[in-house]
Design an enzyme around this catalytic site. Structure first.
Site, short mmCIF file in Angstrom:
data_model
loop_
_atom_site.label_atom_id
_atom_site.label_comp_id
_atom_site.label_asym_id
_atom_site.label_seq_id
_atom_site.Cartn_x
_atom_site.Cartn_y
_atom_site.Cartn_z
N HIS A 282 0.83 -1.21 0.00
CA HIS A 282 0.00 0.00 0.00
C HIS A 282 0.86 1.26 0.00
CE1 HIS A 282 0.27 0.86 4.42
NE2 HIS A 282 0.23 -0.44 4.57
N ASP A 294 6.15 0.65 6.78
CA ASP A 294 4.71 0.47 6.60
C ASP A 294 4.17 1.58 5.71
OD1 ASP A 294 2.11 -0.42 6.89
OD2 ASP A 294 1.83 0.47 8.87
N GLU A 328 -4.91 1.88 2.42
CA GLU A 328 -5.03 0.70 3.29
C GLU A 328 -5.19 1.11 4.74
OE1 GLU A 328 -3.59 -2.43 6.07
OE2 GLU A 328 -2.74 -0.44 5.68
N GLU A 329 -4.49 2.18 5.15
CA GLU A 329 -4.40 2.49 6.57
C GLU A 329 -5.72 2.93 7.20
OE1 GLU A 329 -2.15 1.70 8.40
OE2 GLU A 329 -0.20 1.81 7.42
N ASP A 356 3.28 -6.40 3.40
CA ASP A 356 2.84 -5.32 4.30
C ASP A 356 3.18 -5.68 5.74
OD1 ASP A 356 1.70 -3.07 5.36
OD2 ASP A 356 -0.37 -3.80 5.22
N HIS A 426 3.54 2.73 12.70
CA HIS A 426 2.66 3.91 12.90
C HIS A 426 3.28 4.96 13.82
CE1 HIS A 426 -1.18 1.31 11.97
NE2 HIS A 426 -0.29 1.32 10.98
#
Length: 470
Positions: A282, A294, A328-329, A356, A426
């Site tokens: 992503h 990520d 995606e997130e 991912d 994140h």
């Protein structure tokens, strides 16, 4: 005579199998050599991370990432490269969040927080209230409205350190982040603070998506993550004095959906062009770091799969696509849109692989498939043993490729070593310097090798043989 013929027949089969195995070993060796000596993934990631940065859906950086990756795919000489439109949510963080613990008027201790993705802002002057600490939704319900109303709920369930799979540990506590505000609002809470999803004790808060479910806008409460060190501090202080207060201010806002794109490139198959194999990651990321693990790593590894196939002299039988999914997130709009269009066009996606889980050392794959296909995959395991790739297990694939699932295809996820992944996930330290070049390139080669095998042998060879005979 019959025995002699049977012996010759079996010998021919064994020699054929041996020849195929030796050929596969040679091709896979070339793939790894190309990736480790002439890989492009690290250079692409350097630009994506350091020249563009965090790529939150709907942001200017996300637009730049779409433009950059399409231009790079165009340079590879693929048969097709295009943008697939998709509407995505646009949530903005605003000015940096601020928080402190107050033990008495004028006596405060600052702590590290960040707004959760999709959260509403506090009032302009911030929010201050007493707290109630809980570990789960059952404990929340047992306290009830009388003990929660007007307070900030502090969810403090850590990732369990005894669970070897870091992703399993993450799955065991992430519901408090995702649904914590929705559940707390039922009992009159005025805000939510959630322990960051991190196995390490540090000062970095970790963001992530959250939901308000069907709550009307005027019932939604601010929700933020607090660093693991500060969660430990807050819990200790609450044990000593339950009258302490927590203050936080955040300035985030949800705007209208905006237009964005999935980026798609294709090598058209030479024998079965209407059978599709896709590989992807992503393109969007959270905004605290630059999204290198990520999922910048998955994006550039997937791009390099198609380049490595060409560089290794492999002419695919089936059409191979790289898909760089958007959103995606905080919505999965890109993955759902790709599957929707594929269904509308009647496209036959036989295999889909997603990366991912970070750019760390590859350990293997997890597969979502039927028994026959999994047995086929297990027969390839010896080909990966020289590269210390041993993990071939049934399990989840990837969020973006999940919507493509049907009864016959195979979905897979690259599984790197997960132990350090949630140190960065994140958070502000998900940055380029934390990605190792060799580990990233090993992952790209590992993905390419699996795509090569699925392209050569297809999915469930028995049914494929029947189709060919017709």
């Amino acid at each position: 005579m019959f025995r002699l013929r049977l012996f010759i027949f079996l010998l021919v089969i064994l020699l054929s199998i041996s020849s195929n195995s030796q050929t596969d070993e040679k091709v896979i060796r070339e793939i790894y050599t190309q990736s480790l000596t002439n890989g492009k993934s690290y250079d692409w990631l350097n630009h994506l991370s350091n020249q563009i940065g965090g790529r939150l859906s709907g942001s200017l950086n996300a637009e730049k990432a779409v433009k950059y990756t399409k231009e790079e795919l165009d340079k590879l000489g693929l048969d097709k490269v295009w943008l697939q439109p998709v509407m995505v949510p646009k949530w903005v963080r605003g000015a940096k969040e601020f928080a402190y613990i107050e033990t008495a008027p004028g006596k405060t201790t600052p702590v590290n927080i960040c707004a959760l993705g999709g959260a509403v802002a506090t009032q302009a002057l911030g929010l201050k209230a007493n707290l109630v600490e809980v570990k789960n939704f059952e404990e929340l319900a047992s306290l009830g409205k009388d003990k929660i109303e007007g307070k900030i709920v502090f969810y403090n369930r850590p990732m369990q350190p005894h669970i070897i799979s870091a992703f399993e540990a993450y799955g065991g506590c992430v519901n408090q982040r995702y649904s914590g505000a929705f559940e707390a609002a039922k009992y009159g809470a005025v805000g939510v603070i959630v322990r960051s999803m991190n196995l390490r004790l540090d000062n970095l808060p970790h963001t992530g998506s959250m939901t308000y479910g069907n709550l009307p806008i005027n019932k939604r409460i601010p929700s933020a993550a607090i660093s693991t060190n500060d969660a430990e501090l807050l819990s200790s202080m609450l044990k000593l004095d339950k009258s302490i207060k927590f203050y936080f201010k955040q300035n985030c806002k949800q705007l209208k959906d905006v237009l964005s794109y999935n980026v798609v490139g294709e090598i058209t198959g030479s024998e079965f062009p209407n059978e599709y194999i896709i590989v992807g990651g992503h393109l969007d990321s959270w905004d605290l770091g630059d999204g290198s693990h990520d999922d910048g790593a998955g994006v550039v590894q997937s791009m390099d799969v198609l380049r490595l196939l060409k560089a290794s002299g492999i002419k695919p039988k089936r059409s191979i696509r790289v898909v760089l999914f958007m959103n995606e997130e905080n919505g999965l709009r890109g993955g759902n849109k790709y599957a929707e269009v594929a269904k509308q066009k009647g496209e036959n996606h036989v295999f889909a692989l997603e990366s991912d889980a970070g750019g760390f050392t590859p350990r293997g794959f997890s597969f979502d498939c039927n028994d026959a296909s999994f047995n086929q995959v297990l027969s390839w395991k010896p080909l990966f043993k020289p590269y210390l790739i041993h993990y071939f297990e049934r399990g989840a694939s990837g969020a973006d490729v999940g919507p493509l699932k049907n009864k016959t295809n195979v979905l897979a996820g690259l599984r790197p070593d997960s132990q350090r992944y949630f140190d960065h996930h994140h958070a502000a330290n998900d940055t380029f310097e934390h990605v190792n070049k060799r580990e990233l390139e090993l992952g790209a080669a590992t993905m390419t090798a699996l795509v090569y095998l699925f392209d050569k042998y297809g999915v469930n060879p028995i049914s494929n043989n029947k189709r060919i005979k017709k």
